[in-house]
Design an enzyme around this catalytic site. Structure first.
Site, PDB file in Angstrom:
ATOM      1  N   GLN A 103      80.548-101.489  69.186  1.00 35.73           N
ATOM      2  CA  GLN A 103      79.705-102.326  70.021  1.00 35.73           C
ATOM      3  C   GLN A 103      80.409-102.837  71.267  1.00 35.73           C
ATOM      4  OE1 GLN A 103      78.213-104.623  66.340  1.00 35.73           O
ATOM      5  NE2 GLN A 103      76.512-104.795  67.780  1.00 35.73           N
ATOM      6  N   HIS A 138      82.813-100.886  60.197  1.00 34.57           N
ATOM      7  CA  HIS A 138      81.597-101.464  60.777  1.00 34.57           C
ATOM      8  C   HIS A 138      80.770-100.332  61.384  1.00 34.57           C
ATOM      9  CE1 HIS A 138      79.812-105.434  62.360  1.00 34.57           C
ATOM     10  NE2 HIS A 138      78.904-104.479  62.567  1.00 34.57           N
ATOM     11  N   ASN A 195      81.247-103.583  56.251  1.00 33.24           N
ATOM     12  CA  ASN A 195      80.284-104.526  56.803  1.00 33.24           C
ATOM     13  C   ASN A 195      78.855-104.050  56.556  1.00 33.24           C
ATOM     14  OD1 ASN A 195      79.788-106.928  58.764  1.00 33.24           O
ATOM     15  ND2 ASN A 195      78.482-105.299  59.551  1.00 33.24           N
ATOM     16  N   GLU A 196      78.093-104.876  55.879  1.00 36.36           N
ATOM     17  CA  GLU A 196      76.655-104.667  55.693  1.00 36.36           C
ATOM     18  C   GLU A 196      76.303-103.303  55.113  1.00 36.36           C
ATOM     19  OE1 GLU A 196      74.237-105.763  59.025  1.00 36.36           O
ATOM     20  OE2 GLU A 196      74.875-107.853  58.948  1.00 36.36           O
ATOM     21  N   TYR A 230      71.598-114.613  58.705  1.00 34.84           N
ATOM     22  CA  TYR A 230      70.869-114.895  59.941  1.00 34.84           C
ATOM     23  C   TYR A 230      69.535-115.591  59.685  1.00 34.84           C
ATOM     24  CZ  TYR A 230      74.057-111.785  62.501  1.00 34.84           C
ATOM     25  OH  TYR A 230      75.165-111.200  63.078  1.00 34.84           O
ATOM     26  N   GLU A 265      79.098-113.552  59.484  1.00 36.36           N
ATOM     27  CA  GLU A 265      78.276-113.454  60.689  1.00 36.36           C
ATOM     28  C   GLU A 265      77.138-114.454  60.610  1.00 36.36           C
ATOM     29  OE1 GLU A 265      76.661-109.666  61.846  1.00 36.36           O
ATOM     30  OE2 GLU A 265      78.506-108.578  61.360  1.00 36.36           O
ATOM     31  N   TRP A 294      78.403-114.757  65.471  1.00 38.65           N
ATOM     32  CA  TRP A 294      78.074-113.479  66.109  1.00 38.65           C
ATOM     33  C   TRP A 294      77.221-113.759  67.327  1.00 38.65           C
ATOM     34  CZ3 TRP A 294      79.844-108.660  65.155  1.00 38.65           C
ATOM     35  CH2 TRP A 294      79.265-107.650  65.920  1.00 38.65           C
ATOM     36  N   GLU A 338      73.900-103.425  71.115  1.00 39.18           N
ATOM     37  CA  GLU A 338      73.279-103.931  69.895  1.00 39.18           C
ATOM     38  C   GLU A 338      72.513-102.828  69.176  1.00 39.18           C
ATOM     39  OE1 GLU A 338      72.890-106.383  66.921  1.00 39.18           O
ATOM     40  OE2 GLU A 338      74.055-106.914  68.700  1.00 39.18           O
ATOM     41  N   TRP A 339      73.256-101.771  68.809  1.00 40.68           N
ATOM     42  CA  TRP A 339      72.744-100.687  67.982  1.00 40.68           C
ATOM     43  C   TRP A 339      71.431-100.101  68.513  1.00 40.68           C
ATOM     44  CZ3 TRP A 339      76.915 -99.358  65.763  1.00 40.68           C
ATOM     45  CH2 TRP A 339      77.825-100.309  65.295  1.00 40.68           C
TER      46      TRP A 339
END
Length: 487
Positions: free
Chosen positions: A56, A157, A202-203, A333, A392, A439, A446-447
């Site tokens: 990113q 990530h 990550n995630e 989030y 995050e 974050w 952003e992807w």
């Protein structure tokens, strides 16, 4: 955000219920923050940090021997990235890292969470390492320490080496898991003389389902649910192998744990019955990854729900997956599920989220501050952990540069103030949250949204690469200085 990438939809389907420089000190309000108030705020020693990830922000995708990742290929598929951009340049962090570290220091952060680009160290994922890739992370870590900032390293990530995807189908194969363990061992051997905290993957919840289930993230595959469940199991196995590798090859005292976008469940109303329902929901909605990592078994309800689509595994794999961790990293989030008690099923019922529920400028990012209270509180009870880090949390905003050159992002401040107040409530009650990583440090790629969504404390002009502090940067600096949410 389009509904196709709604985090709620992801949670429902994947679970049981189906991020040139202006002066870093030129913040909008440069007055010194008032001193911490005695008897209030976060615990002494609370870790305040910020975060980014390699693809990113780094750019330099074709420099110094870096290999291709699955995202380098994916961004070139027409229609996959909302604005048609890519991470080739991103924030030029690979070359501007010293300037960016100055931005972190200006916030008063004492910790920085970053990820290592696997294909920068091993262009093909395995084989001969790339010394120039290691040199970059050595320089980055040394510069952080020089500025009094503790490096928190993430091993993965999402930028899987494309070679592993081509040769083994990526995370579809346990061969990739084994190679990831070897990569983790290399990183631990070479960097844990200075890096004391390591996140594994990550995630997993997102990159597995979005990448292999519905195909809207790299590598863009749409596989049957049985294969998706197996890939999720493989990612848990990769986590366990990485934990073992860090233990075996890292310096004494190195800590390691996951960083997962936990399916956040909260009681709709604070009653004993609903709180108990939320506890059950949090465990069961995260049974396919976090729970098996923390307990070494899949719950009966998860296996029943998955039925013939349940992953295949051995007892030896479960033992590896549940290798003891030193902390639990939670990316939080928005609330995925508000629940109430139910006499049917597993004892909880997720409630529908009304269309009018308030959200930030990303549709999925519902404003539910109490999530930062309930999720760590319940997670600590369920998994008996004594160290949780919010790995995050943050918000995209409708950031507008005004004629005076400033960004008055009061929407992001509103979000952060309320979330941090709830996190402070949790720590005041003894919930073992030891730190928080916002974050993100700066706007970034952003992807699937490309450069359209901005999460940063610093605004980035992607044409000039000028970083400009937003009003939220002053807010966060004040929170850190006070060690309290009411800033």
């Amino acid at each position: 955000m389009s509904d196709k990438v709604s985090r709620r939809r992801f949670a429902k389907l994947a679970g049981l219920s189906a991020a040139g420089v202006t002066s870093p000190l030129d913040l909008v309000d440069a007055r010194p923050a008032s001193p911490p108030r005695s008897g209030s705020g976060f615990p002494a020693g609370f870790v305040w940090g910020t975060a980014t990830s390699s693809y990113q922000v780094e750019g330099a995708v074709n420099e110094d021997g870096r290999g291709a990742s699955i995202w380098d290929k994916f961004v070139r598929i027409p229609g996959k990235i909302e604005d048609g951009t890519n991470g080739d340049r991103a924030n030029e962090h690979y070359h501007r890292y010293k300037e960016d570290i100055a931005l972190i220091k200006a916030l008063g952060c004492k910790a920085y969470r970053f990820s290592v680009a696997w294909p920068r160290l091993f262009p093909d994922g395995d084989g001969k390492p790339n010394p120039k890739g290691l040199d970059f992370y050595n320089r980055l870590i040394d510069e952080l320490l020089k500025n009094g900032i503790e490096p928190w390293l993430t091993l993965y990530h999402w930028d899987l080496p494309q070679s592993l995807q081509d040769r083994f189908g990526g995370w579809r194969s346990t061969e990739t898991c084994k190679i990831f363990g070897d990569y983790a061992a290399y990183v631990a051997e070479h960097l844990t003389d200075r890096v004391k905290n390591v996140f594994t993957l990550n995630e997993s919840g997102r990159f597995v389902y979005f990448g292999y289930g519905i195909g809207i993230d790299a590598p863009g595959e749409t596989l049957p649910q049985a294969e998706v469940n197996q890939i999720r199991h493989n990612s848990a196995l990769a986590h366990g192998l990485a934990v073992q590798a860090v233990r075996a090859h890292g310096r004494r005292g190195t800590r390691v744990g996951p960083a997962e976008n936990i399916d956040a469940c909260a009681p709709a109303i604070d009653t004993p019955e609903n709180v108990r329902a939320a506890e059950i929901a949090l465990r069961e909605m995260n049974a396919g990854y976090l729970n098996v990592i923390m307990t070494g078994r899949y719950t009966d309800a998860f296996l029943k729900f998955a039925g013939p689509n349940a992953p295949k595994y051995t007892d030896a794999e479960l033992k590896i997956i549940s290798s003891p961790v030193d902390f639990l990293g939670l990316n939080i989030y928005a609330p995925q599920n508000y629940v109430v008690a139910s006499d049917q099923g597993a004892g909880f019922m997720p409630l529908p989220i009304p269309k009018s529920f308030p959200h930030m400028n990303s549709d999925w990012l519902r404003v539910g501050p109490e999530t930062l209270y309930w999720v760590p509180k319940l997670a600590a009870k369920i998994w008996k952990t004594d160290a949780i880090y919010i790995s995050e949390n943050g918000a995209s905003g409708d950031d507008v540069v005004t004629p005076d050159g400033k960004i008055y992002d009061t929407d992001r401040i509103m979000y952060l103030r309320n979330y941090l107040a709830q996190l402070q409530r949790a720590t005041a009650e003894g919930v073992p949250v030891r730190g928080y990583f916002l974050w993100s440090l700066m706007d970034n790629f952003e992807w699937v949204y490309g450069l359209n969504k901005r999460f940063g404390l610093y605004h980035v002009n992607f044409d000039t690469q000028v970083r400009t502090p937003k009003l939220s940067a002053s807010f966060y600096r004040n929170v850190i200085a006070k060690n309290a949410a009411g800033a």
